[in-house]
Motif scaffolding. Structure first.
Motif, PDB file in Angstrom:
ATOM      1  N   ALA A 298       0.913  -1.020  -0.127  1.00  0.00           N
ATOM      2  CA  ALA A 298       0.167  -0.039   0.050  1.00  0.00           C
ATOM      3  C   ALA A 298       1.190   1.082  -0.055  1.00  0.00           C
ATOM      4  O   ALA A 298       1.738   1.375   0.865  1.00  0.00           O
ATOM      5  CB  ALA A 298      -0.966   0.008   1.247  1.00  0.00           C
ATOM      6  N   VAL A 299       0.796   2.120  -1.174  1.00  0.00           N
ATOM      7  CA  VAL A 299       1.330   3.377  -1.073  1.00  0.00           C
ATOM      8  C   VAL A 299       0.485   4.401  -1.530  1.00  0.00           C
ATOM      9  O   VAL A 299      -0.179   4.217  -2.563  1.00  0.00           O
ATOM     10  CB  VAL A 299       2.585   3.332  -2.191  1.00  0.00           C
ATOM     11  N   PHE A 300       0.265   5.489  -0.619  1.00  0.00           N
ATOM     12  CA  PHE A 300      -0.570   6.452  -1.116  1.00  0.00           C
ATOM     13  C   PHE A 300      -0.250   7.703  -0.243  1.00  0.00           C
ATOM     14  O   PHE A 300       0.443   7.535   0.787  1.00  0.00           O
ATOM     15  CB  PHE A 300      -2.087   6.270  -0.653  1.00  0.00           C
ATOM     16  N   THR A 301      -0.910   8.953  -0.529  1.00  0.00           N
ATOM     17  CA  THR A 301      -0.617  10.138  -0.101  1.00  0.00           C
ATOM     18  C   THR A 301      -2.005  10.765   0.260  1.00  0.00           C
ATOM     19  O   THR A 301      -2.959  10.566  -0.334  1.00  0.00           O
ATOM     20  CB  THR A 301      -0.043  11.334  -0.832  1.00  0.00           C
ATOM     21  N   VAL A 302      -2.214  11.169   1.623  1.00  0.00           N
ATOM     22  CA  VAL A 302      -3.557  11.686   2.020  1.00  0.00           C
ATOM     23  C   VAL A 302      -3.316  12.912   2.669  1.00  0.00           C
ATOM     24  O   VAL A 302      -2.359  13.382   3.427  1.00  0.00           O
ATOM     25  CB  VAL A 302      -4.253  10.552   2.860  1.00  0.00           C
ATOM     26  N   ASP A 303      -4.511  13.805   2.322  1.00  0.00           N
ATOM     27  CA  ASP A 303      -4.354  15.120   3.206  1.00  0.00           C
ATOM     28  C   ASP A 303      -5.638  14.799   4.360  1.00  0.00           C
ATOM     29  O   ASP A 303      -6.689  14.170   4.181  1.00  0.00           O
ATOM     30  CB  ASP A 303      -5.061  16.315   2.564  1.00  0.00           C
ATOM     31  N   PHE A 304      -5.268  15.569   5.605  1.00  0.00           N
ATOM     32  CA  PHE A 304      -6.292  15.421   6.730  1.00  0.00           C
ATOM     33  C   PHE A 304      -6.682  17.295   6.907  1.00  0.00           C
ATOM     34  O   PHE A 304      -5.681  17.733   6.948  1.00  0.00           O
ATOM     35  CB  PHE A 304      -5.463  15.085   8.058  1.00  0.00           C
ATOM     36  N   GLU A 305      -7.673  17.150   7.199  1.00  0.00           N
ATOM     37  CA  GLU A 305      -8.242  18.574   7.213  1.00  0.00           C
ATOM     38  C   GLU A 305      -9.645  18.765   8.187  1.00  0.00           C
ATOM     39  O   GLU A 305     -10.383  17.763   8.290  1.00  0.00           O
ATOM     40  CB  GLU A 305      -8.594  19.440   6.247  1.00  0.00           C
ATOM     41  N   PRO A 306      -9.797  19.576   8.966  1.00  0.00           N
ATOM     42  CA  PRO A 306     -10.980  19.742   9.582  1.00  0.00           C
ATOM     43  C   PRO A 306     -12.269  19.958   8.639  1.00  0.00           C
ATOM     44  O   PRO A 306     -12.164  20.568   7.836  1.00  0.00           O
ATOM     45  CB  PRO A 306     -10.629  20.939  10.512  1.00  0.00           C
ATOM     46  N   LEU A 307     -13.402  19.382   9.110  1.00  0.00           N
ATOM     47  CA  LEU A 307     -14.529  19.766   8.438  1.00  0.00           C
ATOM     48  C   LEU A 307     -14.885  21.241   8.728  1.00  0.00           C
ATOM     49  O   LEU A 307     -14.625  21.810   9.781  1.00  0.00           O
ATOM     50  CB  LEU A 307     -15.596  18.781   8.896  1.00  0.00           C
TER      51      LEU A 307
ATOM     52  N   PHE B 153     -16.924  12.220   9.923  1.00  0.00           N
ATOM     53  CA  PHE B 153     -15.798  11.743   9.261  1.00  0.00           C
ATOM     54  C   PHE B 153     -15.969  11.891   7.808  1.00  0.00           C
ATOM     55  O   PHE B 153     -17.220  11.024   7.530  1.00  0.00           O
ATOM     56  CB  PHE B 153     -15.135  10.453   9.907  1.00  0.00           C
ATOM     57  N   GLU B 154     -15.562  12.183   7.088  1.00  0.00           N
ATOM     58  CA  GLU B 154     -15.659  12.338   5.490  1.00  0.00           C
ATOM     59  C   GLU B 154     -14.247  11.653   4.857  1.00  0.00           C
ATOM     60  O   GLU B 154     -13.163  12.157   5.226  1.00  0.00           O
ATOM     61  CB  GLU B 154     -15.748  13.420   4.910  1.00  0.00           C
ATOM     62  N   PHE B 155     -14.484  10.689   3.961  1.00  0.00           N
ATOM     63  CA  PHE B 155     -13.270  10.186   3.169  1.00  0.00           C
ATOM     64  C   PHE B 155     -13.546  10.420   1.732  1.00  0.00           C
ATOM     65  O   PHE B 155     -14.624   9.953   1.260  1.00  0.00           O
ATOM     66  CB  PHE B 155     -13.004   8.711   3.591  1.00  0.00           C
ATOM     67  N   ILE B 156     -12.632  11.087   1.135  1.00  0.00           N
ATOM     68  CA  ILE B 156     -12.895  11.539  -0.389  1.00  0.00           C
ATOM     69  C   ILE B 156     -11.718  10.729  -1.296  1.00  0.00           C
ATOM     70  O   ILE B 156     -10.669  10.855  -1.009  1.00  0.00           O
ATOM     71  CB  ILE B 156     -12.873  13.004  -0.632  1.00  0.00           C
ATOM     72  N   ASN B 157     -12.333  10.102  -2.096  1.00  0.00           N
ATOM     73  CA  ASN B 157     -11.364   9.433  -3.102  1.00  0.00           C
ATOM     74  C   ASN B 157     -11.631   9.871  -4.289  1.00  0.00           C
ATOM     75  O   ASN B 157     -12.538   9.089  -5.110  1.00  0.00           O
ATOM     76  CB  ASN B 157     -11.642   7.747  -2.915  1.00  0.00           C
ATOM     77  N   PRO B 158     -10.844  10.771  -5.028  1.00  0.00           N
ATOM     78  CA  PRO B 158     -11.204  11.140  -6.184  1.00  0.00           C
ATOM     79  C   PRO B 158     -10.403  10.383  -7.239  1.00  0.00           C
ATOM     80  O   PRO B 158     -10.562  10.720  -8.476  1.00  0.00           O
ATOM     81  CB  PRO B 158     -10.791  12.625  -6.349  1.00  0.00           C
ATOM     82  N   LEU B 159      -9.736   9.499  -6.970  1.00  0.00           N
ATOM     83  CA  LEU B 159      -8.961   8.510  -7.773  1.00  0.00           C
ATOM     84  C   LEU B 159      -9.582   7.493  -8.551  1.00  0.00           C
ATOM     85  O   LEU B 159     -10.681   7.153  -8.460  1.00  0.00           O
ATOM     86  CB  LEU B 159      -7.739   7.944  -7.087  1.00  0.00           C
TER      87      LEU B 159
ATOM     88  N   ASP C 256      -7.807   2.616 -11.547  1.00  0.00           N
ATOM     89  CA  ASP C 256      -6.293   2.182 -11.736  1.00  0.00           C
ATOM     90  C   ASP C 256      -5.451   2.587 -10.834  1.00  0.00           C
ATOM     91  O   ASP C 256      -4.369   2.040 -10.668  1.00  0.00           O
ATOM     92  CB  ASP C 256      -5.951   2.816 -13.124  1.00  0.00           C
ATOM     93  N   ASP C 257      -5.615   3.610  -9.872  1.00  0.00           N
ATOM     94  CA  ASP C 257      -4.979   3.955  -8.709  1.00  0.00           C
ATOM     95  C   ASP C 257      -5.031   3.273  -7.612  1.00  0.00           C
ATOM     96  O   ASP C 257      -4.123   2.816  -6.872  1.00  0.00           O
ATOM     97  CB  ASP C 257      -4.955   5.458  -8.666  1.00  0.00           C
ATOM     98  N   ILE C 258      -6.414   2.865  -7.357  1.00  0.00           N
ATOM     99  CA  ILE C 258      -6.706   2.249  -5.904  1.00  0.00           C
ATOM    100  C   ILE C 258      -8.247   1.741  -6.252  1.00  0.00           C
ATOM    101  O   ILE C 258      -9.194   2.521  -6.709  1.00  0.00           O
ATOM    102  CB  ILE C 258      -6.760   2.862  -4.861  1.00  0.00           C
ATOM    103  N   ASP C 259      -8.702   0.366  -6.094  1.00  0.00           N
ATOM    104  CA  ASP C 259      -9.751  -0.098  -6.292  1.00  0.00           C
ATOM    105  C   ASP C 259     -10.475   0.316  -4.954  1.00  0.00           C
ATOM    106  O   ASP C 259     -10.267   0.765  -3.885  1.00  0.00           O
ATOM    107  CB  ASP C 259      -9.774  -1.606  -6.430  1.00  0.00           C
ATOM    108  N   ALA C 260     -11.848   0.331  -5.153  1.00  0.00           N
ATOM    109  CA  ALA C 260     -12.998   0.565  -4.361  1.00  0.00           C
ATOM    110  C   ALA C 260     -12.829  -0.156  -3.074  1.00  0.00           C
ATOM    111  O   ALA C 260     -12.871   0.481  -1.741  1.00  0.00           O
ATOM    112  CB  ALA C 260     -14.413   0.522  -4.628  1.00  0.00           C
ATOM    113  N   GLU C 261     -12.489  -1.287  -2.785  1.00  0.00           N
ATOM    114  CA  GLU C 261     -12.319  -2.220  -1.554  1.00  0.00           C
ATOM    115  C   GLU C 261     -10.978  -1.730  -0.915  1.00  0.00           C
ATOM    116  O   GLU C 261     -10.974  -1.445   0.551  1.00  0.00           O
ATOM    117  CB  GLU C 261     -12.061  -3.324  -1.976  1.00  0.00           C
ATOM    118  N   CYS C 262      -9.883  -1.267  -1.579  1.00  0.00           N
ATOM    119  CA  CYS C 262      -8.615  -0.759  -0.791  1.00  0.00           C
ATOM    120  C   CYS C 262      -9.053   0.394  -0.318  1.00  0.00           C
ATOM    121  O   CYS C 262      -8.537   1.018   0.641  1.00  0.00           O
ATOM    122  CB  CYS C 262      -7.507  -1.026  -1.909  1.00  0.00           C
TER     123      CYS C 262
ATOM    124  N   HIS D  59      -3.079  10.584  -3.867  1.00  0.00           N
ATOM    125  CA  HIS D  59      -2.184   9.815  -4.807  1.00  0.00           C
ATOM    126  C   HIS D  59      -2.235   8.168  -4.402  1.00  0.00           C
ATOM    127  O   HIS D  59      -2.210   8.121  -3.136  1.00  0.00           O
ATOM    128  CB  HIS D  59      -0.760  10.265  -4.965  1.00  0.00           C
ATOM    129  N   SER D  60      -1.887   7.262  -5.177  1.00  0.00           N
ATOM    130  CA  SER D  60      -2.032   5.949  -4.774  1.00  0.00           C
ATOM    131  C   SER D  60      -1.577   5.101  -5.781  1.00  0.00           C
ATOM    132  O   SER D  60      -1.553   5.359  -7.086  1.00  0.00           O
ATOM    133  CB  SER D  60      -3.439   5.443  -4.280  1.00  0.00           C
TER     134      SER D  60
END
Length: 151
Positions: free
Chosen positions: A25-34, A41-47, A50-56, A112-113
């Motif tokens: 598993a290799v990725f980059t994530v931002d954490f920010e206050p709502l 808790f919100e998790f946003i995956n715009p990728l 091909d970069d990361i599948d939905a289950e991962c 990024h992933s």
């Protein structure tokens, strides 16, 4: 009081376990206050897949949330505590005790992933999500983490 008080940007995690079961598993994530005093808790995956599948991607989200509610690294894949529902989070769920006082009010954005077609598994992404939250809020820099420096 809401947690976190400030954004943490470009948190890079590399989690690899060479073995017969694999693990990558290799990725980059931002954490920010709502915004606007919201809690939850919100998790946003715009990728793309091909970069990361939905289950991962869901596993990364689960790993971060497990850290927030106080689960230890041994509880990420086995003996997992139940995750709070969105309604509970919006009403106010306390953040883990060692992170300080506050209610969870976090947005995590996957930037990024990298996907390995064989070794990118949900369990490695859950552990990496937990590590991302842990290293960010405890102040561990990526440059000092031997896992991030591994080939």
């Amino acid at each position: 009081m809401r947690f976190p008080a400030e954004a943490r940007r470009d948190v890079h995690v590399r989690y690899t376990r060479p073995s017969c079961m694999g693990g990558f598993a290799v990725f980059t994530v931002d954490f920010e206050p709502l915004p606007y005093g919201q809690r939850g808790f919100e998790f946003i995956n715009p990728l793309s897949p091909d970069d990361i599948d939905a289950e991962c991607a869901q596993a990364v989200s689960d790993g971060i949330l497990l850290w927030l509610i106080g689960a230890g690294p041994q509880n990420v894949n086995f003996d997992r505590p139940p995750l709070p529902a969105a309604e509970e989070l919006a009403a106010g769920v306390p953040v883990r005790q060692d992170a300080g006082p506050g209610l969870i009010a976090l947005r995590a954005v996957l930037l990024h992933s990298r996907l390995n077609p064989i070794d990118s598994l949900p369990w490695t992404h859950a552990r990496a999500g937990w590590r991302a939250a842990d290293k960010t809020w405890l102040g561990t820099e990526a440059t000092g983490d031997p896992m991030d420096l591994a080939p």
